[in-house]
Design a protein around this motif. Sequence first.
Motif, mmCIF file in Angstrom:
data_model
loop_
_atom_site.group_PDB
_atom_site.id
_atom_site.type_symbol
_atom_site.label_atom_id
_atom_site.label_comp_id
_atom_site.label_asym_id
_atom_site.label_seq_id
_atom_site.Cartn_x
_atom_site.Cartn_y
_atom_site.Cartn_z
ATOM 1 N N THR A 42 1.150 -1.695 -0.045
ATOM 2 C CA THR A 42 0.096 0.133 0.499
ATOM 3 C C THR A 42 0.786 1.450 0.376
ATOM 4 O OG1 THR A 42 -1.565 -1.103 0.864
ATOM 5 C CG2 THR A 42 -2.384 1.274 0.932
ATOM 6 N N ILE A 46 0.928 3.958 -3.096
ATOM 7 C CA ILE A 46 0.389 5.991 -2.580
ATOM 8 C C ILE A 46 1.849 6.307 -3.245
ATOM 9 C CG2 ILE A 46 0.486 6.717 -0.805
ATOM 10 C CD1 ILE A 46 -1.606 4.868 0.647
ATOM 11 N N TYR A 56 -6.560 9.736 -6.754
ATOM 12 C CA TYR A 56 -7.306 8.470 -6.001
ATOM 13 C C TYR A 56 -8.729 7.462 -7.079
ATOM 14 C CZ TYR A 56 -8.973 4.695 -3.204
ATOM 15 O OH TYR A 56 -9.555 3.448 -2.546
ATOM 16 N N TYR A 59 -6.912 5.992 -9.767
ATOM 17 C CA TYR A 59 -6.178 4.514 -9.920
ATOM 18 C C TYR A 59 -7.916 3.652 -9.126
ATOM 19 C CZ TYR A 59 -4.348 1.394 -6.904
ATOM 20 O OH TYR A 59 -3.880 -0.116 -6.681
ATOM 21 N N LEU A 114 -11.682 5.319 21.186
ATOM 22 C CA LEU A 114 -11.608 6.494 19.859
ATOM 23 C C LEU A 114 -12.453 7.802 20.427
ATOM 24 C CD1 LEU A 114 -9.642 7.418 17.544
ATOM 25 C CD2 LEU A 114 -11.509 6.599 16.242
ATOM 26 N N PHE A 117 -10.924 10.293 22.199
ATOM 27 C CA PHE A 117 -9.815 11.308 22.193
ATOM 28 C C PHE A 117 -10.996 12.983 21.442
ATOM 29 C CE2 PHE A 117 -6.852 8.032 22.786
ATOM 30 C CZ PHE A 117 -5.831 8.551 23.081
ATOM 31 N N ALA A 149 -11.473 3.395 3.442
ATOM 32 C CA ALA A 149 -9.763 3.322 3.466
ATOM 33 C C ALA A 149 -9.398 3.082 5.300
ATOM 34 C CB ALA A 149 -9.267 4.228 2.342
ATOM 35 N N ALA A 152 -10.155 0.107 6.578
ATOM 36 C CA ALA A 152 -9.487 -1.369 5.957
ATOM 37 C C ALA A 152 -7.566 -0.819 7.036
ATOM 38 C CB ALA A 152 -8.905 -1.108 4.917
ATOM 39 N N PHE A 157 -3.894 -3.257 10.902
ATOM 40 C CA PHE A 157 -2.669 -2.767 12.558
ATOM 41 C C PHE A 157 -3.653 -3.466 13.137
ATOM 42 C CE2 PHE A 157 -2.338 -0.892 16.229
ATOM 43 C CZ PHE A 157 -1.711 -0.492 16.322
ATOM 44 N N PRO B 67 -6.592 -1.554 -4.095
ATOM 45 C CA PRO B 67 -7.310 -0.394 -4.460
ATOM 46 C C PRO B 67 -7.895 -0.384 -2.719
ATOM 47 C CG PRO B 67 -8.055 -2.318 -5.621
ATOM 48 C CD PRO B 67 -7.204 -3.095 -4.325
ATOM 49 N N ALA B 68 -8.439 -0.829 -2.461
ATOM 50 C CA ALA B 68 -9.025 0.556 -1.096
ATOM 51 C C ALA B 68 -7.956 1.304 -0.590
ATOM 52 C CB ALA B 68 -10.871 -0.353 -0.064
ATOM 53 N N ALA B 69 -7.364 -0.146 0.322
ATOM 54 C CA ALA B 69 -6.369 0.948 1.513
ATOM 55 C C ALA B 69 -5.438 1.910 0.640
ATOM 56 C CB ALA B 69 -5.118 -0.587 1.923
ATOM 57 N N VAL B 70 -5.109 1.957 -0.830
ATOM 58 C CA VAL B 70 -4.447 2.995 -0.965
ATOM 59 C C VAL B 70 -5.645 4.511 -0.815
ATOM 60 C CG1 VAL B 70 -3.454 3.890 -3.218
ATOM 61 C CG2 VAL B 70 -3.690 1.327 -2.792
ATOM 62 N N GLY B 71 -6.546 4.548 -0.457
ATOM 63 C CA GLY B 71 -7.955 5.116 -0.543
ATOM 64 C C GLY B 71 -7.602 5.939 0.572
ATOM 65 N N LEU B 72 -5.742 5.443 1.270
ATOM 66 C CA LEU B 72 -5.206 6.222 2.710
ATOM 67 C C LEU B 72 -4.771 7.550 2.307
ATOM 68 C CD1 LEU B 72 -3.865 3.371 5.421
ATOM 69 C CD2 LEU B 72 -5.429 5.332 5.437
ATOM 70 N N ILE B 73 -4.910 7.719 1.133
ATOM 71 C CA ILE B 73 -3.867 8.599 0.390
ATOM 72 C C ILE B 73 -4.913 9.849 0.211
ATOM 73 C CG2 ILE B 73 -4.536 8.890 -1.878
ATOM 74 C CD1 ILE B 73 -2.006 9.111 -3.049
ATOM 75 N N ASP B 74 -5.691 9.573 0.695
ATOM 76 C CA ASP B 74 -7.088 10.863 1.271
ATOM 77 C C ASP B 74 -7.215 10.546 2.808
ATOM 78 O OD1 ASP B 74 -6.984 11.929 -1.830
ATOM 79 O OD2 ASP B 74 -8.581 10.752 -1.926
ATOM 80 N N GLN B 75 -6.755 10.510 3.308
ATOM 81 C CA GLN B 75 -7.219 10.170 4.849
ATOM 82 C C GLN B 75 -6.362 11.214 5.175
ATOM 83 O OE1 GLN B 75 -10.204 9.206 6.117
ATOM 84 N NE2 GLN B 75 -10.514 8.829 3.366
ATOM 85 N N ALA B 78 -7.560 13.406 8.743
ATOM 86 C CA ALA B 78 -8.265 12.686 9.796
ATOM 87 C C ALA B 78 -7.153 11.757 10.702
ATOM 88 C CB ALA B 78 -8.850 11.192 9.304
ATOM 89 N N TYR B 82 -6.427 11.790 14.052
ATOM 90 C CA TYR B 82 -7.150 11.171 15.145
ATOM 91 C C TYR B 82 -5.756 9.801 15.476
ATOM 92 C CZ TYR B 82 -11.144 14.118 15.341
ATOM 93 O OH TYR B 82 -11.194 15.441 14.871
ATOM 94 N N VAL B 84 -3.115 9.234 16.656
ATOM 95 C CA VAL B 84 -3.039 9.193 18.433
ATOM 96 C C VAL B 84 -3.639 8.196 19.053
ATOM 97 C CG1 VAL B 84 -1.604 9.069 20.291
ATOM 98 C CG2 VAL B 84 -0.656 10.555 18.609
ATOM 99 N N GLY B 85 -5.314 8.549 18.614
ATOM 100 C CA GLY B 85 -6.263 7.658 18.906
ATOM 101 C C GLY B 85 -6.693 6.701 18.060
ATOM 102 N N LEU B 86 -6.416 6.588 16.940
ATOM 103 C CA LEU B 86 -6.574 5.478 16.313
ATOM 104 C C LEU B 86 -6.067 4.625 16.828
ATOM 105 C CD1 LEU B 86 -7.579 6.676 12.467
ATOM 106 C CD2 LEU B 86 -9.189 5.616 13.789
ATOM 107 N N VAL B 87 -4.537 4.467 17.034
ATOM 108 C CA VAL B 87 -3.782 4.000 17.006
ATOM 109 C C VAL B 87 -4.029 3.177 18.824
ATOM 110 C CG1 VAL B 87 -1.046 3.607 17.639
ATOM 111 C CG2 VAL B 87 -1.800 4.492 15.892
#
Lengths: 230, 120
Positions: A42, A46, A56, A59, A114, A117, A149, A152, A157, B67-75, B78, B82, B84-87
């Motif tokens: 991934t 990117i 995106y 893609y 969460l 937070f 995304a 995912a 994680f 392809p969906a995971a690559v969508g992180l490019i637009d995240q 967020a 967030y 630290v909170g997510l982790v």
Amino acid sequence: MTDLLTTSIFWLSVTLVAFETADVVSRRSGRHPLCHTVLLATPALIALLLATRTAYPVYVNATQALSFLLGPAVVGLAVPVWRQRALIRRQAFPIALALAAGTATAIVSAVGVLWLFGAPRAVLASIAPRAVTTPVAMAMASQLGGAPALAAAIVLFAGVVGAMTATPLFDRMKIRDYRARGFAVGVSAHGIGTARAFQVDSTAGAFAGLGMALNAVATAALLSLLALLI
Amino acid sequence: MIGALALLFVCQLAGEAVLRLAGLPLPGSVIGMLLLFGWLALVEKERPTLEAVSAWLTAHLSIMFVPAAVGLIDQGPALSRYGVGLVVATALSTVLTMAVTALVFRWAARRGEPLQDAGA
């Protein structure tokens, strides 16, 4: 020539090559959870999108052939569960109880922490299905108004954390029953946890696969119910 | 091979139809999974091709969600706000869920086994 950068064949080729390369690295690492193929492929993709200034949506559009298969693949998850029906019937009581406890704990603890937070609803909706297998989590997240995304990434994680902490955690808790250990890692850490469980013990692996499949249905059902109520 | 694919597709299609008719916020593919489960129970027979096709699809799930995971490019926003909170939330929830599930399973297995033996 540069118009190739918007074609399916270009991005499908690039995605398959990136995935296969990542898979070789993952195999060399002995399938270490931190070297999960998607985790390696991934960021590389990117970087390539950024380097080629590809938006995106372009893609996504170009790689629809891959994403399309997710639907039928999720439907097909019914088959392994069906094959395990004798096992499910034999252990119905612990499976049902542990599933209910695990599903609720996963959702409440992830969303609750969460929320502390200060995250908004769209981000909370993305973490709510964090324990289920990625395709179901993405579908649930978008149903609830979250970002597929993000879901995912969170799910991956969670899988890595689960796979890396399961053995020391259960050893410290003195839980030696491989059915309990496997089922728990499948419920909490889906496919990545299940892969790890199979490395440890085949009974643990079978129960992990079962936990993963049952939790996908249980989480989807529980979240839909919550979505209808809230 | 085509028959097995057709069964998977039709189940998903029926799932999408149920989704639209009932307005459930459940993904069509998940409803399709339940429908396929019902179908397998209803028409019991050996299905080697369906098993092979679904095993192949399951074995290659990872590449399908790239392809969906690559969508992180637009995240980015967020993630930076967030992250630290997510982790923290994801890690805590993962470990806690494993502990709770394993404890409940062990407790229920100990309770359930004598009963089952008496019944069998």
